[in-house]
Scaffold this active site. Structure first.
Site, PDB file in Angstrom:
ATOM      1  CB  THR A 166      -0.913   0.042   1.242  1.00  0.00           C
ATOM      2  OG1 THR A 166      -0.102   0.096   2.419  1.00  0.00           O
ATOM      3  CG2 THR A 166      -1.824  -1.167   1.300  1.00  0.00           C
ATOM      4  CD  GLU A 167      -1.722   6.413  -0.321  1.00  0.00           C
ATOM      5  OE1 GLU A 167      -1.057   7.444  -0.501  1.00  0.00           O
ATOM      6  OE2 GLU A 167      -2.943   6.340  -0.568  1.00  0.00           O
ATOM      7  CB  ILE A 168       4.481   4.511   2.946  1.00  0.00           C
ATOM      8  CG1 ILE A 168       4.976   4.399   4.381  1.00  0.00           C
ATOM      9  CG2 ILE A 168       5.253   5.583   2.183  1.00  0.00           C
ATOM     10  CD1 ILE A 168       6.413   3.884   4.485  1.00  0.00           C
ATOM     11  CB  CYS A 169       0.676   7.752   5.860  1.00  0.00           C
ATOM     12  SG  CYS A 169      -0.727   7.812   4.729  1.00  0.00           S
ATOM     13  CG  ASP A 181      -5.463  -0.757   9.819  1.00  0.00           C
ATOM     14  OD1 ASP A 181      -4.731  -1.135   8.897  1.00  0.00           O
ATOM     15  OD2 ASP A 181      -5.063  -0.616  10.983  1.00  0.00           O
TER      16      ASP A 181
END
Length: 307
Positions: A106-109, A173
């Site tokens: 997934t993209e990372i924050c 999530d």
């Protein structure tokens, strides 16, 4: 397909401990977070040259619980179909048979979850809190107006993630999310007790449970206190929620406008506004996020000529 150098003399490179089947994504050993279901590691997309998050679930942990495995696959299938600036994006998913793991990229924050971010930055203006709150609401509006409707069911500040350098927040999530039909009704009891709407316990609810949870998120952001932290057990939380007793943190909110807004969100189900209605609430007057600023700049002629 580019891949990491295997030259042992290349000491400047950070070694991958694992790669996806195509060799595009490499996982580092750095753990970004972990929960009851999965671990999240920092990783790298060699094709795009960007950091990403590698989510890994050991399926053997749930070999006796096929419902849990199905729920995990549901999260992945769900994420894949969603395209919204305030929802975590999914890039790739695969099952690794040898170690029996489910992996998805997934993209990372960059700044972690909103709960930890808020604890770290205790002195934040109400305007900033409103900007974060508005973005969460935009993500919820997208989920609730999706066809079919999606109920998150576990919205709380630890499931919202932050890119602190641009003040962007995203809902993540979605493992407990429910896809519901046209009647918008779901039945399972799931969620985080402090954030669960009373009707969730009655096993007959709609997307309005997310609005309640959202109200509790705003309460946490404003008060710097997890709702019902005065309770020392889930049973006590359940008793208070079921009896309509509000969390003590609500009494500590000095901002009258913020308190009124939170109370709208945690009202009885039929009195709660939808996400779309809350976005039009006076609470957000004058609050424009970056996406809207870009649109306004274009329409005002700063980005293009308007006839």
């Amino acid at each position: 397909m580019p891949c990491e150098s295997s030259d042992p003399l290349d000491k400047d490179s950070e070694p991958f401990v694992e790669a996806d089947p195509t060799g595009r994504y490499g996982r580092y050993d750095e753990l970004l977070g972990s929960g009851a279901v999965k671990k999240v590691y920092r990783a790298f997309d060699q094709e795009e040259g960007i950091e990403v998050a590698w989510n890994q679930v050991k399926l053997r942990s749930f070999s006796d619980d096929p419902a849990m495995i199905e729920r995990l696959y549901s999260e992945v299938r769900l994420l894949k179909s969603l395209k919204n600036n305030n929802i975590i994006a999914l890039y790739k998913v695969w099952r690794e048979e040898k170690n029996n793991t489910l992996n998805f990229i997934t993209e990372i924050c960059t700044s972690g979850n909103l709960r930890e971010y808020r604890k770290k930055h205790r002195h934040v203006s109400m305007r900033a809190l409103k900007k974060w709150s508005k973005q969460i609401l935009k993500g919820l509006d997208y989920l609730h107006t999706h066809e079919p409707c999606i109920i998150h069911r576990d919205l709380n500040c630890s499931n919202v993630f932050v890119n602190g350098n641009i003040g962007q927040v995203k809902i993540g999530d979605l493992g407990l999310a429910a896809i519901v039909g046209k009647n918008h009704i779901a039945h399972s009891i799931l969620g985080t007790p402090e954030f669960m709407a009373p009707e969730l316990y009655e096993e007959n609810y709609t997307e309005m449970v997310d609005i309640y949870s959202y109200g509790m998120c705003v309460l946490e952001l404003v008060s710097l206190e997890i709702p019902y932290s005065e309770c020392d057990s889930v049973a006590k939380i359940y008793k208070r929620v079921s009896n309509g007793v509000k969390p003590e943190a609500l009494n500590k909110v000095k901002d009258v406008e913020a308190k009124s807004f939170i109370e709208k969100c945690i009202a009885q189900p039929n009195a709660r506004p939808s996400a779309a209605e809350l976005l039009r609430d006076p609470f957000f007057d004058g609050i424009v996020d970056d996406d809207e600023e870009g649109e306004n700049n274009e329409n005002n002629g700063t980005g293009r000529i308007v006839s």
